[in-house]
Write an enzyme that holds these catalytic residues in place. Structure first.
Site, PDB file in Angstrom:
ATOM      1  N   ASP A 181      23.904 118.468   8.459  1.00  0.00           N
ATOM      2  CA  ASP A 181      23.997 118.905   7.063  1.00  0.00           C
ATOM      3  C   ASP A 181      25.277 118.357   6.475  1.00  0.00           C
ATOM      4  O   ASP A 181      26.332 118.421   7.086  1.00  0.00           O
ATOM      5  CB  ASP A 181      24.006 120.435   6.973  1.00  0.00           C
ATOM      6  CG  ASP A 181      24.051 120.906   5.527  1.00  0.00           C
ATOM      7  OD1 ASP A 181      23.244 120.406   4.728  1.00  0.00           O
ATOM      8  OD2 ASP A 181      24.884 121.755   5.204  1.00  0.00           O
ATOM      9  N   GLU A 265      19.129 115.475   5.597  1.00  0.00           N
ATOM     10  CA  GLU A 265      18.433 115.763   4.352  1.00  0.00           C
ATOM     11  C   GLU A 265      18.116 114.488   3.580  1.00  0.00           C
ATOM     12  O   GLU A 265      18.861 113.511   3.635  1.00  0.00           O
ATOM     13  CB  GLU A 265      19.222 116.749   3.501  1.00  0.00           C
ATOM     14  CG  GLU A 265      20.295 116.141   2.659  1.00  0.00           C
ATOM     15  CD  GLU A 265      21.082 117.204   1.910  1.00  0.00           C
ATOM     16  OE1 GLU A 265      20.811 117.371   0.727  1.00  0.00           O
ATOM     17  OE2 GLU A 265      21.931 117.858   2.529  1.00  0.00           O
ATOM     18  N   ASP A 358      27.162 125.895   6.760  1.00  0.00           N
ATOM     19  CA  ASP A 358      26.719 124.517   6.977  1.00  0.00           C
ATOM     20  C   ASP A 358      25.963 124.366   8.296  1.00  0.00           C
ATOM     21  O   ASP A 358      24.991 123.618   8.383  1.00  0.00           O
ATOM     22  CB  ASP A 358      27.914 123.557   6.941  1.00  0.00           C
ATOM     23  CG  ASP A 358      28.529 123.470   5.543  1.00  0.00           C
ATOM     24  OD1 ASP A 358      27.787 123.651   4.565  1.00  0.00           O
ATOM     25  OD2 ASP A 358      29.744 123.233   5.441  1.00  0.00           O
TER      26      ASP A 358
END
Ligand code: ZN
Length: 397
Positions: A181, A265, A358
């Protein structure tokens, strides 16, 4: 990218500056065309269209025609890549280039014989319409150079940076999936709980930068003193950028070596920033906060990290729709915005579990990658479809 100090002769310097001027001209033309364009109104001129316009411009202007078509076409390609990065939320919208500021151009289709060593300390690179230009052989030039970029910094120094796609790193074969992340307080959080920090300037260097910037504000325009201070600032910033690049190389190699699948992502899915800007009907509320976030992403060099991962772990990088990954509790899967207590802390409103925000998101990203195989057989993956903003074609480098 490995960067070398270029040592052009005075005559070559003039020719290189001309290439820079052509690249700048073409780039600014593209910026101007896109300036009046807004998402959702109509599509902006595409790369093919702009190439056609470049041909017309070359027919019209002799000075442009006299330059290298490679330089000019690559400037257009660079611009389109910059727009793609902008849509991908990793970079700001490309803006005008000014003379003397980050000038440069790119050459592609480099042949093996176009770069070679001439002595212990010197190499030579063939530049279209300029000829053989010397550079300082400060380390070995990587094998398989496909393109290079020549730049002139604000201090007037020339550099050449050779780009070679790095060799893929062999997968460990453990079947292990890692979620990554992009953090704000840290550069990247792993689902293993590791928090990775991209290097920044040291405290003493930061102090020096502040002092130099103050000095610059006081220095008279056009003075020698001002030029000296500017060059010193540029050197400090270059040092910071170099450290980050090193970090990205090490981190991407490390991840590719340790994990079979790297889940990250999907930056082209714009859910995050779209919520900040809002829609035309309902403009965003927390625009300022997100603007700061974007700066943080920029500083972390996120886009570059993803690119390097894809080079080093081809076929092993899975891009995940980031929707809800920061609001979902990894333990009980409850989704609530309120669970994200602060930038750093996740406290689930349903089960009360506390975690680094996170790392919690990284675990969700990992689980979604692992769940993709399942989702492919049955229902849609977590998050569901999202609206995309218009995407320009991503051009190969
Ligand atoms: Zn929970």
């Amino acid at each position: 990218m490995s960067r070398y100090r270029l040592r052009p002769s005075p005559a070559q310097e003039v020719a290189l500056a001309e290439h820079c001027g052509h690249a700048r001209f073409v780039w600014n033309l593209a910026v101007e065309q896109h300036a009046h364009w807004r998402p959702g109104i109509r599509s902006a001129p595409g790369f093919a269209e702009q190439c056609r316009q470049l041909t017309e411009a070359r027919a019209e202007f002799a000075w442009l025609r006299a330059g290298s078509i490679i330089v000019q076409q690559q400037a257009l390609k660079d611009f389109h890549q910059a727009m793609a990065n902008f849509f991908g939320k990793t970079h700001k919208r490309p803006t005008w280039r000014r003379r003397g500021h980050s000038e440069g151009f790119r050459i592609v289709a480099v042949k093996p014989g176009d770069v070679h060593r001439v002595s212990r300390n010197a190499g030579e690179v063939k530049v279209p319409k300029v000829g053989w230009v010397r550079f300082r052989w400060s380390r070995a030039v990587p094998d398989g150079v496909k393109s290079y970029r020549i730049t002139r910094d604000r201090a007037g120094r020339w550099h050449v940076a050779f780009a070679a796609v790095p060799e893929p790193v062999p997968a460990p074969g453990t079947g292990e999936v890692v979620g990554v992340d992009r953090g704000v307080t840290v550069s990247a959080a792993l689902s293993t709980g590791e928090l990775l920090h991209a290097p920044a300037l040291r405290q003493a260097e930061k102090g020096r930068l502040v002092r130099l910037q103050r000095k610059l504000a006081r220095a008279k325009r056009g003075s020698n003193r001002r030029a000296t201070v500017k060059a010193a600032i540029a050197r400090l910033k270059a040092r910071e950028a170099d450290r980050r690049k090193d970090w990205i190389e090490k981190t991407s190699t490390d991840l590719a070596r340790r994990f079979d699948v790297i889940a990250i992502e999907d930056l082209t899915i714009s859910a995050m920033t779209r919520s900040a800007r809002g829609t035309l009907q309902a403009p965003g509320k927390n625009v300022r906060q997100k603007a700061g976030l974007n700066r943080g992403i920029l500083a972390a060099g996120w886009g570059r990290l993803v690119t390097r991962l894809e080079h080093k772990a081809p076929g092993r990088v899975q891009k995940i729709n980031p929707r809800y990954t920061s609001q979902t509790c990894n333990a009980c899967k409850h989704i609530a915005r309120k669970s994200r207590e602060s930038q750093a802390l996740f406290r689930c409103v349903a089960c009360g579990r506390q975690a680094n925000a996170d790392v919690n998101a990284a675990k969700n990203i990992r689980d979604m990658a692992a769940g993709h195989a399942v989702a492919a057989r049955g229902g849609p993956p977590l998050g569901g479809p999202v609206n995309r903003e218009p995407q320009p074609v991503l051009l190969p480098a």
